[in-house]
Design a protein around this motif. Sequence first.
Motif: not given
Length: 393
Positions: A48-52, A54-55, A213-215
Amino acid sequence: MTPTRDARTRKAGAPRTGGARAVALALLAAAAALAGCQRGSSNGPAVTTTGPGGCPAVQASAGAAVARAERTGTAWNGPATGPAAVSGRTVVFVAETMTNPGVAGVANGLREAAHVIGWDVRVIDGAGSPAGIQAAMSEAVALRPSGIVIGGFDPGSTAQQVAEAGAAGIPLVGWHAVVAPGPSRRPPLFTNVTTRVQDVAGISAQWIIAQSDGRAGVVLFTDASVPFARTKSELIRKKLATCAGVRLLAYENIPIPDASSRTPREIASLLARFPDTWTHSVAINDLYFADAAPAFRAAGRKGTGPPFNIGAGDGDPSAFQRINSRQYQAATVPEPLSQQGWQIVDEFNRAFSGRPASGYVAPTHVSTAANSAGATTWDPPGYREAYRRIWGR
């Protein structure tokens, strides 16, 4: 599988006709299908590309959990009472393999504690093979000791010898012998000494989620021949899957006794398959990264990563050395190996005294270069003094 971010992004202002767009989408779909056929690749959710990251919500929770686990200097929270020392006992430690630094670290802690309480200890090395472990257990039972430690292997692989020990009235204490800590009826263990596998698995996955950072593109190393390790790796996989921005690139099954020969070859292959997307690794035991380091070095990878590597056990001295020198390992979720050796002695003392197991389970901890202060083990404070007071030694 989702194509890479670069493949999804085009230059600003570049026009694209409907026909060109259709061709591009077809090419991307074909590339994704080919990637999905790669050995060990993941068909998990798209990034996902939303927010700071991926989650965002999962990432925030992971960061808080990791911060708690990185604390040091916490007070001893183990047993404070128990039976006084029983004298004149002999314990045999049957090791899955003494080349496993975790097993060796517990054996050393056991020796230290046995010296304090006044017992004799003998270590028999199973050398990592089923036949060797069975022979070691047979030798241990034949010695008729006061107690036997199942050191890092599945008791089911030595069912005959376990039954013989039971018939002879020899109590068994496991270390990483079954998945759960505490007493076990099947197999018959007075207790099993270990951290909670779900906690270790969870915090190692959360470290990756927080650190990235979730990625992240992750490779997971396990030994599926050991039930404890197999369960741990499955729990890691499930926890990683809670973050949509984390993709499991490969799930590598390498038996621990084969790690020194197989890991370097697998690392070279993985680097060829995932030269840019492999950002993090997690292994059920730190020793995989000892064997991986030469392959990373030969490929010209920097010791500081990527990939950023975390061991979900056992926190042996070589792992701390790699972490502190920033050489191909960034963190470990260490077992308090020496403390667990002392706990095994205390559990046997309770068994010999007709008392129940202590029920103690050490909390999880994350060690990094920032919080280890140059130490080469995770040795929490207070347990030696506590056990001495309990035993009257």
